[in-house]
Motif scaffolding. Structure first.
Motif: not given
Ligand code: HEM
Ligand SMILES: [Cu+2]
Length: 554
Positions: A64-66, A72-76, A459-465
Motif C-alpha cells: 500500500l505504501e508503494l 504517505d501512508l507510513l513514515a520512512a 529495495r527497502r525504500y518507502a519512496a521512489y521516483p
C-alpha cells in the motif's frame, strides 16, 4: 479439466473411521501435551498459518505504501520496521517450519513405516520453542519493531538503530533450536525407524528431500544462532567482534549470517521439492523419472549449498579472486535443482496426467521456481550482480523461489494430504479456482518487480521516483489478488472439516505407505508393522493390490 483418479467411497454409506488420532483423546490438554507426531503437525499448521497472516498483513502495508511515489501512508522508519518484520516472520516463523513442521511431522514416520518420530518429546519441545520464539517476535513487534531488515546487517544492528534487535535476535536464536531439533528427529527417524523392506532406495522422494533439508538445519542453524548472539553481545556489552574500532570486522557478520542463510534458502525449498515429486508422480501415474538422480540431487544441494554464501557479498569489498570462485560455485549449485526440474518434466512425458488441485499448484511451482532459480544464476554472475544487487530484482528473484516455489509447494502438499490428515475432501472446483487466482496474483505482483529492479529501483525504500509508479501499482494490484488467493483455501479447508466428502483411505490411488492406511490414521499409524516389498511409485503393485482386495471382498 478431468479429475479421473479420485476414487471416493460411496458417500451415502461412508463414515469416518471409529478410532483415529483425532478422536482418541479430547480437550486442550490432550493437544498441548501430545506426543503424537500427527497432532504436533497440526499444532504447527495452526501456528504457521497464524504467522503467515500476520506477515501477510505486513506485506499488505508495504504494498500500500508503494502505491504512490511519496512516503504517505507510513513514515520512512515505520516502513523499515514493517518490511523487516514481514521478512523475519515469513522466513523464520512461516517458511522454515512450513513443510518440515506440518507435513514432515505428519508424514515422515508414516512414510517410513514407523509409529512416531524417534524422539516424540523433543518433537513437542520443537513446537514449543517455535511458538515461544514467535511470541518473542510478536513482543518485539508490539514494543516498537525492528528496522534492520531480516538480515540484521552490522553495524546498523549493533550500533546505529534504536529498535528491538535484542528481542528479535534472541527470538530467532530460540526458533533456531526448534529447527535443529526437528532436523535431528527427522535424520534419526530416517536412519533408524524404517520398516522391514523399506530400503533407502525405496523411500519416497519426500523423505529424501526432508532428510537433506534436515542436514542443513542441523549444520547451518548453529552458525546463525551464534552470529545473532554475537550481535546481542555487541549491542549490550560491546564485545567488538564486528566493530573495527575494537579490532573486529563487520564483514565477519556477513560471512556468518550468509553461511547459514544461503543454505537456509534450501532448508526452505528442499522440503517443497519433495512435495512436488510426490504430486507429479501420483497425477501422472508414473514412477518419478530418474529416481536415484532426484534423490541424490537433494543431497548434492545440501552439500553445494554450503559453498556459495559469498554471492550475497560481491559488492562488500571481498577479494575479486574469492568473488570469482564463489561466482563459479554458484553456477554449480543450480545444476542439482535443474536435474529435478528436468526429471519432473520427463516424468510427465507420456504420463496419464490429471489436473487435480495439487497438480495445478505443482505446475505453478515448476514454472515459477524455474524463473526464480534461473534469475539466481544471473545474480550469481559477478557483472550482472553489481548492477542488480540491492534492487527490486533481488526481491523478485527470491519471491519467485520462496513464494512461487515453496508456498505453492506447501499449498500443493496441504491439498494433496488434506484427505489423509482430516479424512475429508476439500471442494474441488473452489480449490482449482484458488490455485488459478494465486498463480495470476503472483505473476502480477512479482513479475513487474524484475523490471523495476532492472531499471534501477532500489529495495527497502518507502519512496521512489515517479517513473516507477505504473509498475508498482500493478504489483500492488497483484498483491490484492494474491491475498484473495490465500484467503480462499483458509475458508474452504475449514469448511471441509465438517462438510467435506468422506475421502476413504486412498482417494488419489497413490502408492505411498500413508495411503495404504485409514484416513485419518489411528494413533499408532499402522495396526501391524508394514513389510515393504515394492519400489516407490509402483502403480502396478497398487493395481494388483486393489484387484486382490476386490477379489477377497467379492
Ligand atoms: C532455491 C531456492 C532459492 C531461494 C529460496 C533463494 C532465496 C534468496 C534470497 C532470500 C535472497 C536475498 C537475500 C537478501 O539479500 O535479502 C537471494 C539472493 C540471491 N540468490 Fe537466491 N534463492 C534461491 C535460489 C538461488 C539459485 C539457484 C541461485 C543461483 C544459482 C541463487 C542466487 C542468488 C544470488 C547470487 C543472490 C544474491 C544477490 C545479491 O544480493 O546481489 N539463488 N536468494
Ligand atoms: Cu544465496
Amino acid at each position: 479439466m478431468s479429475s479421473t483418479i479420485v476414487s471416493l467411497p460411496d458417500q451415502t454409506t461412508a463414515t469416518l473411521p471409529k478410532h483415529t488420532y483425532l478422536n482418541n483423546e479430547y480437550g486442550l490438554k490432550s493437544w498441548l501435551l501430545t506426543r503424537d507426531h500427527k497432532r504436533i503437525g497440526i499444532l504447527y499448521l495452526i501456528t504457521i498459518t497464524f504467522f503467515f497472516f500476520i506477515g501477510g498483513a505486513m506485506a499488505g502495508l508495504v504494498r500500500l505504501e508503494l502505491l504512490t511515489p511519496q512516503t504517505d501512508l507510513l513514515a520512512a522508519d515505520t516502513y523499515n520496521k514493517v518490511f523487516t518484520m514481514h521478512g523475519i516472520i515469513m522466513i523464520f516463523l512461516f517458511l522454515v517450519p512450513s513443510v518440515p513442521g506440518t507435513l514432515g511431522n505428519f508424514l515422515v514416520p508414516i512414510m517410513v513405516g514407523a509409529k512416531d518420530l524417534a524422539f516424540p518429546k523433543i518433537n513437542l519441545l520443537s513446537w514449543y520453542l517455535n511458538t515461544i520464539g514467535g511470541i518473542m517476535v510478536l513482543a518485539a513487534l508490539i514494543s516498537g519493531g525492528v528496522d534492520t531488515g531480516w538480515t540484521f546487517t552490522t553495524p546498523l544492528s549493533t550500533h546505529y538503530v534504536n529498535t528491538h534487535v535484542i528481542t528479535a535476535g534472541l527470538a530467532i536464536f530460540v526458533t533456531g533450536f526448534s529447527s535443529i531439533f526437528t532436523g535431528i528427529n527427522i535424520i534419526v527417524t530416517v536412519h533408524r525407524m524404517r520398516a522391514p523392506g523399506m530400503t533407502w532406495f525405496r523411500l519416497p522422494l519426500f523423505i529424501w528431500s526432508n532428510y537433506a533439508a534436515s542436514i542443513l538445519m542441523v549444520l547451518g542453524t548453529p552458525v546463525l544462532a551464534i552470529a545473532l548472539v554475537l550481535v546481542v553481545l555487541e549491542r549490550t556489552i560491546g564485545i567488538g567482534v564486528f566493530d573495527p574500532t575494537k579490532g573486529g570486522d563487520p564483514l565477519l557478520f556477513q560471512h556468518l549470517f550468509w553461511f547459514y542463510s544461503h543454505p537456509a534458502v534450501y532448508i526452505m525449498i528442499l522440503p517443497g521439492m519433495g512435495v512436488i515429486s510426490e504430486v507429479i508422480s501420483t497425477f501422472s501415474r508414473k514412477r518419478v523419472f530418474g529416481y536415484t538422480a532426484v534423490a541424490f540431487s537433494s543431497v548434492a544441494i545440501a552439500v553445494f549449498g554450503f559453498l556459495v554464501w559469498e554471492h550475497h557479498m560481491f559488492i562488500m569489498g571481498v577479494s575479486s579472486y574469492s568473488a570469482l570462485i564463489f561466482s563459479l560455485l554458484t553456477m554449480l549449485v543450480a545444476v542439482p535443482s535443474a536435474i529435478k526440474i528436468f526429471n519432473w518434466a520427463a516424468t510427465l512425458y507420456k504420463g496419464s496426467i490429471t489436473f487435480e488441485t495439487p497438480m495445478l499448484y505443482a505446475f505453478g511451482f515448476m514454472g515459477l521456481f524455474t524463473i526464480g532459480g534461473l534469475t539466481g544464476v544471473f545474480l550469481g554472475s559477478l557483472g550482472m550482480d553489481v548492477h542488480l544487487t540491492e534492487t527490486y530484482f533481488i526481491v523478485a528473484h527470491f519471491h519467485f523461489v520462496m513464494v512461487g516455489g515453496m508456498l505453492m509447494a506447501f499449498l500443493a502438499g496441504i491439498h494433496f494430504w488434506w484427505p489423509k490428515i482430516t479424512g475429508r475432501m476439500y471442494p474441488e472446483n473452489l480449490s482449482k479456482l484458488a490455485a488459478l487466482v494465486t498463480f495470476i496474483g503472483f505473476i502480477l505482483t512479482f513479475f513487474p518487480q524484475f523490471i523495476l529492479g532492472y531499471l534501477g529501483m532500489p529495495r527497502r525504500y518507502a519512496a521512489y521516483p515517479p517513473e516507477f509508479q505504473v509498475l508498482n501499482v500493478l504489483s500492488t494490484a497483484g498483491a490484492t489478488v494474491l491475498g484473495v488467493g490465500y484467503l480462499l483455501p483458509m475458508l474452504y479447508l475449514t469448511w471441509s472439516l465438517k462438510y467435506g466428502k468422506i475421502a476413504g483411505p486412498n482417494p488419489w490411488q497413490a502408492t505411498g505407505l500413508e495411503w495404504q492406511i485409514q484416513s485419518p490414521p489411528v494413533v499408532e499409524n499402522f495396526l501391524e508393522t508394514p513389510v515393504v516389498d515394492y519400489e516407490a511409485y509402483d502403480y502396478e503393485w497398487l493395481a494388483n493390490k486393489t484387484r486382490n482386495e476386490v477379489h477377497t471382498v467379492g
